[in-house]
Design an enzyme around this catalytic site. Structure first.
Site, short mmCIF file in Angstrom:
data_model
loop_
_atom_site.label_atom_id
_atom_site.label_comp_id
_atom_site.label_asym_id
_atom_site.label_seq_id
_atom_site.Cartn_x
_atom_site.Cartn_y
_atom_site.Cartn_z
N THR A 76 -30.40 12.40 -65.55
CA THR A 76 -29.19 11.88 -66.21
C THR A 76 -29.20 10.36 -66.36
OG1 THR A 76 -27.99 11.67 -64.10
CG2 THR A 76 -27.81 13.78 -65.28
N CYS A 92 -25.17 8.17 -58.02
CA CYS A 92 -23.93 8.75 -57.50
C CYS A 92 -23.78 8.48 -56.01
CB CYS A 92 -23.92 10.27 -57.71
SG CYS A 92 -24.05 10.80 -59.43
N CYS A 116 -20.42 13.15 -54.62
CA CYS A 116 -20.12 13.42 -56.03
C CYS A 116 -19.91 14.92 -56.25
CB CYS A 116 -21.23 12.91 -56.93
SG CYS A 116 -20.81 12.95 -58.70
N ARG A 147 -27.43 3.88 -64.04
CA ARG A 147 -26.06 3.46 -64.34
C ARG A 147 -25.10 4.16 -63.38
NH1 ARG A 147 -28.00 5.67 -68.80
NH2 ARG A 147 -26.39 7.30 -68.76
N ASP A 197 -4.61 -7.17 -19.57
CA ASP A 197 -3.39 -6.62 -20.15
C ASP A 197 -2.67 -5.71 -19.17
OD1 ASP A 197 -1.96 -6.14 -22.91
OD2 ASP A 197 -2.14 -4.18 -21.94
#
Length: 508
Positions: A33, A37, A41, A66, A451
């Site tokens: 593709t 991802c 995904c 991309r 504390d």
């Protein structure tokens, strides 16, 4: 996994099972593709032979992939300070994510984290598999993609907010890398957009949101913050471009999407990366609860996913701790609210636009005072706020050191060195210094061992006994402290009377 060679078999199993524990720890490039991802995904799992795995989004883009428009890699959670071996590289990456290089170069970035430029370049390549500039370019593009997708900001404003010098440069880079123009990308995402600055920040589940919100809710300071209806809202000021940007932010948990929804006032449009960075630190969204909870064992069993409440402003946390020493939370809140009204900057009307009033809550009106304002504030104004003279001297001394850059109170500061510098300030003991390290520095092994509440819960009476009891939780003792404070609150069925913001330093 970052900083080491990725094991392809482990990575493929993670994406096949959509395992959220791996979200943001690596990205998968799919050759069939041409996109990359997140491991979670929702698309059909690609064939193993089509997958390659990368340490960062920048590394995937360097190899020609991309970003996926469905899982949106820009939404992946980041990393905590102790989450990876290359802490310096991650510190530099965080600064880049928050827009540091919009006004600076690699040399200034290296100086900011305290290494040479050459050493930073080596660290970055080893940790992320890309150069500093390649990483910065990817982060700018991913931020621009997010702004185009999630807001209706004009393209010109998107380009500037993402750190591009011009719209033309922005158009050229976006088309070269993603094959889309800004307007084409916006058209794809136009449906359902609202005229607001709303973002989603991912995390690795579980997230104990109610406990995190309860911790902040007990300590709400009128005028700057509110907790209502499961949401946290507060004012903030961010210095950038030579001026101070004032506004507000609202945080809401969306568990079905495993995200925190962030709404920003329009007045913060020019400082979106910085604002989102502050939210990530405040919510500790880079935490790995699978690692922390497993290490804490039974202590975390009842409340998995506890986060370390961070800070928008490290000096604010320090001032809260100083004011709260040996007095109740209620008293400290009243003093701090008066101090905010006297020394804080009032938010103008445009910065308050879109902010709905929370029922039965004091309105948000001011930002917390800056270091410069606290350093210059006269004694009479401190007295009017109810700050005792000894604490006035301590706050002013610390504010001057912060204003001069001699002490940094942020997650990129060296914890041991910062704690030592804090303890050198008259009026700051180990409790206050450790509490600041926990929240302002986000240091996961800080522990306020003197504390009162922690002593009661653990049933110890000396510092030595406290150290022996808590050694088993290192290096996650700050998370252990949060769990123990919750236990103390549950036992007393009332707000903490000796926990955060109250320095019980009498323990010998």
């Amino acid at each position: 996994m970052l900083g080491m060679e990725l094991d392809p078999d482990t990575c493929y199993k993670a994406i096949a099972s959509h395992d959220r524990r791996f979200d943001g720890r690596f990205f998968v490039g799919v050759s069939s593709t041409g996109v990359y991802c997140r491991p979670i995904c929702a698309v059909r799992t690609p064939r193993r032979e089509n997958c390659t795995f990368y340490e960062s989004a920048a590394a995937a883009e360097k190899h020609g992939f991309r970003p996926c428009l469905r899982c949106r890699p820009e939404l992946a959670p980041g990393h905590g300070l102790a989450d990876i071996s290359g802490r310096l590289a991650q510190a530099a990456a965080t600064l880049i994510d928050e827009g540091f290089m919009a006004e600076a170069g690699v040399a200034q970035l290296a100086a900011r984290i305290g290494v040479t430029e050459r050493h930073l370049r080596r660290l970055f390549d080893a940790e992320f598999g890309v150069s500093v500039h390649e990483y910065a370019q990817t982060q700018k593009l991913l931020l621009a993609k997010r702004l185009l997708t999630d807001t209706t900001l004009p393209v010109t404003q998107v380009a500037l907010a993402a750190g591009f010098g011009s719209v033309r440069r922005f158009n050229d880079v976006l088309k070269e890398r993603y094959g889309l123009t800004p307007l084409a990308m916006r058209r794809r995402a136009a449906e359902g957009m609202a005229d607001r600055l709303v973002f989603e920040l991912g995390y690795r589940p579980p997230l104990a949101w109610d406990q995190w919100l309860g911790f902040l809710g007990v300590r709400v300071v009128d005028g700057i913050e509110q907790c209502h209806g499961g949401a946290y809202t507060r004012t903030l000021g961010i210095d950038a471009d030579g001026r101070r940007h004032l506004g507000w932010v609202r945080l809401e948990h969306v568990p079905k999407r495993t995200v925190v929804r962030v709404t920003l006032s329009a007045s913060l449009a020019c400082v979106i990366p910085q604002a989102l960075g502050k939210v990530r630190r405040l919510c500790d969204l880079g935490c790995r609860p699978d690692i922390v909870d497993a290490h804490l064992g039974d202590l975390a069993a009842d409340t998995p996913g506890v986060r370390l409440p961070g800070a928008f402003d490290g000096l604010e946390i320090a001032v809260r701790a100083i004011v709260g020493q040996v007095i109740s939370v209620v008293q400290a809140r009243r003093i701090l609210a008066r101090l905010v009204q006297i020394a804080g900057a009032a938010l103008p009307g445009d910065a308050l636009a879109g902010l709905a009033a929370a029922p039965h809550a004091a309105p948000l009106t001011h930002a917390f005072p800056t270091a410069q304002a606290l350093a210059a504030l006269p004694d009479a104004d401190y007295q009017a706020a109810g700050v005792p003279m000894a604490k006035t001297r301590t706050i002013r001394a610390l504010a001057r050191l912060v204003a001069a850059g001699e002490i940094r109170l942020d997650p990129h500061a060296a914890p041991d060195d910062t704690v030592a510098k804090l303890r050198a300030v008259e009026g700051i003991g180990d409790w206050t210094a450790q509490y600041v390290a926990m929240r302002a520095l986000g240091w996961p092994d800080a522990f306020p061992g003197t504390d009162y509440a922690l002593r009661k819960v653990l049933g110890v009476s000396t510092v030595r006994a406290m150290q022996a009891s808590t050694a088993q939780w290192a290096p996650w003792r700050a998370y252990a402290a949060i769990h123990l404070w919750h236990r103390y609150e549950a036992l007393k069925q009332a707000p903490v009377q000796g926990g955060a913001d109250i320095g019980q330093e009498e323990l010998a």
